[in-house]
Design a protein around this motif. Structure first.
Motif, PDB file in Angstrom:
ATOM      1  N   ARG A 172       0.837  -1.200   0.000  1.00 43.16           N
ATOM      2  CA  ARG A 172       0.000   0.000   0.000  1.00 43.16           C
ATOM      3  C   ARG A 172       0.875   1.254   0.000  1.00 43.16           C
ATOM      4  O   ARG A 172       0.598   2.220  -0.713  1.00 43.16           O
ATOM      5  N   TRP A 175       2.338   1.583  -3.441  1.00 46.98           N
ATOM      6  CA  TRP A 175       1.393   1.536  -4.548  1.00 46.98           C
ATOM      7  C   TRP A 175       1.462   2.760  -5.474  1.00 46.98           C
ATOM      8  O   TRP A 175       1.451   2.615  -6.701  1.00 46.98           O
ATOM      9  N   PRO A 176       1.523   3.995  -4.944  1.00 50.62           N
ATOM     10  CA  PRO A 176       1.611   5.155  -5.854  1.00 50.62           C
ATOM     11  C   PRO A 176       2.808   5.065  -6.811  1.00 50.62           C
ATOM     12  O   PRO A 176       2.698   5.373  -7.995  1.00 50.62           O
ATOM     13  N   GLU A 177       3.955   4.629  -6.297  1.00 49.99           N
ATOM     14  CA  GLU A 177       5.135   4.483  -7.148  1.00 49.99           C
ATOM     15  C   GLU A 177       4.977   3.327  -8.124  1.00 49.99           C
ATOM     16  O   GLU A 177       5.415   3.396  -9.262  1.00 49.99           O
ATOM     17  N   THR A 179       2.157   2.111  -9.409  1.00 48.90           N
ATOM     18  CA  THR A 179       1.218   2.432 -10.481  1.00 48.90           C
ATOM     19  C   THR A 179       1.742   3.533 -11.404  1.00 48.90           C
ATOM     20  O   THR A 179       1.418   3.563 -12.585  1.00 48.90           O
ATOM     21  N   ARG A 180       2.581   4.414 -10.874  1.00 46.18           N
ATOM     22  CA  ARG A 180       3.181   5.449 -11.694  1.00 46.18           C
ATOM     23  C   ARG A 180       4.145   4.861 -12.719  1.00 46.18           C
ATOM     24  O   ARG A 180       4.360   5.420 -13.788  1.00 46.18           O
TER      25      ARG A 180
END
Length: 182
Positions: A172, A175-177, A179-180
């Motif tokens: 979690r 996750w931002p990294e 999906t980027r």
């Protein structure tokens, strides 16, 4: 080379000794195997403590310490999977080993992205590691079917649950990294 790094290297030397002791055909081999594993677990805590206390953290130690821990745990789990020959032990062993591979890869990838702090060790990871070490100590030191081995099995399941929980927290956070980069 400093004392914390020597303790980490000692843990790597303990691994083949652990395997040899485990397979010796003597009644004292199980308690001695557990004692050696316990000593290795203590050096895991002690090397980190001393490195911080004496300001002797090194890149070599930061790399080798988690490697020594993961190899030691994976070898102990593999030995126990063979001894217990049971899906009841194999399942948490696979969860723990699989998580270690996933999180190690994730930490390496995040470090390359300059975001290693977002997957730093959490308090859940510390509790998980403690439960895991206690479980392995109990399971290595006694034959299957004893109350101590059953307690070790329950503790291993608690460690496996925390293993999954901590893995989800790491994923979690990353996750931002992740999906980027898709």
């Amino acid at each position: 080379m400093n004392i914390p790094n020597l303790l980490t290297l000692a843990r790597l030397v303990f691994i083949p000794l652990l395997v040899i002791l485990f397979y010796l055909p003597f009644a004292w081999s199980l308690p001695l195997t557990a004692a050696l594993f316990g000593l290795a677990a203590i050096t895991d805590w002690l090397d980190g403590y001393l490195a911080r206390r004496w300001d002797q953290s090194t890149p070599f130690g930061a790399f080798l310490d988690p490697v020594a821990d993961k190899v030691m745990v994976a070898v102990a789990l593999a030995l126990l999977v063979e001894r217990f020959d049971s899906a009841l032990l194999t399942l948490p062993a696979l969860v723990i080993i699989g998580r270690e591979i996933v999180i190690s890869a994730l930490r390496e990838w995040m470090a390359e992205m300059g975001k290693r702090a977002s997957v730093a060790v959490s308090w859940i990871g510390k509790i998980k590691t403690t439960l895991q070490m206690v479980a392995l100590l109990l399971l290595l030191g006694t034959p299957p079917g004893t109350w101590v081995a059953n307690l070790g099995m329950m503790t291993l399941y608690l460690a496996a649950i925390l293993t999954l929980w901590s893995m989800l927290r790491y994923l979690r956070a990353a996750w931002p990294e992740l999906t980027r980069s898709l």
